[in-house]
Enzyme design. Sequence first.
Site, PDB file in Angstrom:
ATOM      1  N   SER A   1     -38.587 -71.252 115.587  1.00 19.86           N
ATOM      2  CA  SER A   1     -37.449 -71.132 113.970  1.00 19.86           C
ATOM      3  C   SER A   1     -36.480 -72.179 114.395  1.00 19.86           C
ATOM      4  O   SER A   1     -35.944 -72.180 115.572  1.00 19.86           O
ATOM      5  CB  SER A   1     -37.089 -69.528 113.494  1.00 19.86           C
ATOM      6  OG  SER A   1     -35.269 -69.533 112.931  1.00 19.86           O
TER       7      SER A   1
ATOM      8  N   TYR B   1     -30.437 -64.309 117.481  1.00 20.82           N
ATOM      9  CA  TYR B   1     -31.496 -63.468 116.160  1.00 20.82           C
ATOM     10  C   TYR B   1     -32.202 -65.635 116.904  1.00 20.82           C
ATOM     11  O   TYR B   1     -33.697 -65.910 117.594  1.00 20.82           O
ATOM     12  CB  TYR B   1     -31.416 -64.135 115.023  1.00 20.82           C
ATOM     13  CG  TYR B   1     -32.539 -64.997 114.168  1.00 20.82           C
ATOM     14  CD1 TYR B   1     -33.903 -63.642 114.392  1.00 20.82           C
ATOM     15  CD2 TYR B   1     -32.387 -66.312 113.745  1.00 20.82           C
ATOM     16  CE1 TYR B   1     -35.147 -64.293 113.629  1.00 20.82           C
ATOM     17  CE2 TYR B   1     -34.469 -66.664 112.211  1.00 20.82           C
ATOM     18  CZ  TYR B   1     -35.784 -65.336 112.894  1.00 20.82           C
ATOM     19  OH  TYR B   1     -36.211 -66.459 112.620  1.00 20.82           O
TER      20      TYR B   1
END
Length: 335
Positions: free
Chosen positions: A127, A152
Amino acid sequence: MKVLVTGSAGFIGMHVCERLLAQGHEVIGIDNLNDYYSVALKEARLARLLPQPGFRFQRLDLADREGMAALFASEKPARVIHLAAQAGVRYSLKNPQAYADSNLTGFVNVLEGCRHQQVEHLVYASSSSVYGGNTRMPFAESDNVDHPVSLYAATKKANELMAHAYSHLYALPTTGLRFFTVYGPWGRPDMAYFGFTKAILEGRTIDVYNDGKMQRDFTYIDDIVEGVLRIADQPPASNPAFDKDQPDPAGSWAPYRVMNIGNHQPVELMEFIGTLEQALGRQATKNFLPMQDGDVPATYADTEALRRATGFAPATPLASGIANFVAWYREYHRC
């Protein structure tokens, strides 16, 4: 060939499966169909795949160690495209254990399956969030990414480190793809653009964080899929010339790499909202708020490595991508 796609009922996963099937591959899809967002939407995506020849689906949680081992042993995929994860920055502030289960324990199970079945290439979703507190733009794969600002992001950085260990120990070719703000038809309802669309059509106020000054490298889903499939065809090789005295985080002496997939054109949030308003034919009522915890002010992908490796770089104009999303949204929700 036989390709295992995790997260096949997800946004990116469904589109990747469709492209693989169109190319004639056999696709094994897995997903746990959790209720982080609408299960009905996930089932609708899956309904597009199930009738297609060459596709088989198994409902399975990544954290199910025995189930994952049995799947790899029985299917013996040639390649794995790992897209399943617990997504979302803000949700990680509320439910961190979900990220540990899926993104850490689940990823170990994927790595172990690939190792034991000698998978020729593991491509997995990282990501743009891994760039965390970095401020130098555009974000390049060679940048240090040791300062995440959400759990995350930390789990995605951990995935890259875990993959490197397996590439080194077991010569498993791995490629981590750092996706930048993916949008388009069949997208995730937890994403801001999806929520904006719903609120605008219902005449409700939208919350605009950081006073609308956020910048994102919005990347259309078709460009993401193109990048994933081109990279999947090119497993990384070991680099004996890798300089351990001045190590480049983007590569290794092992068959390992990380790579950005982004549009290389960051857009300010207010411009994005304006484009969405134009596609919807309606104006939004805006509630301006400060930036949220765990968020970053801007993302901007350096895509030179992707272009060099594949001859491809995302370039779908925002107006075209948003128009396609709005057309899908109106049809799907009949509004």
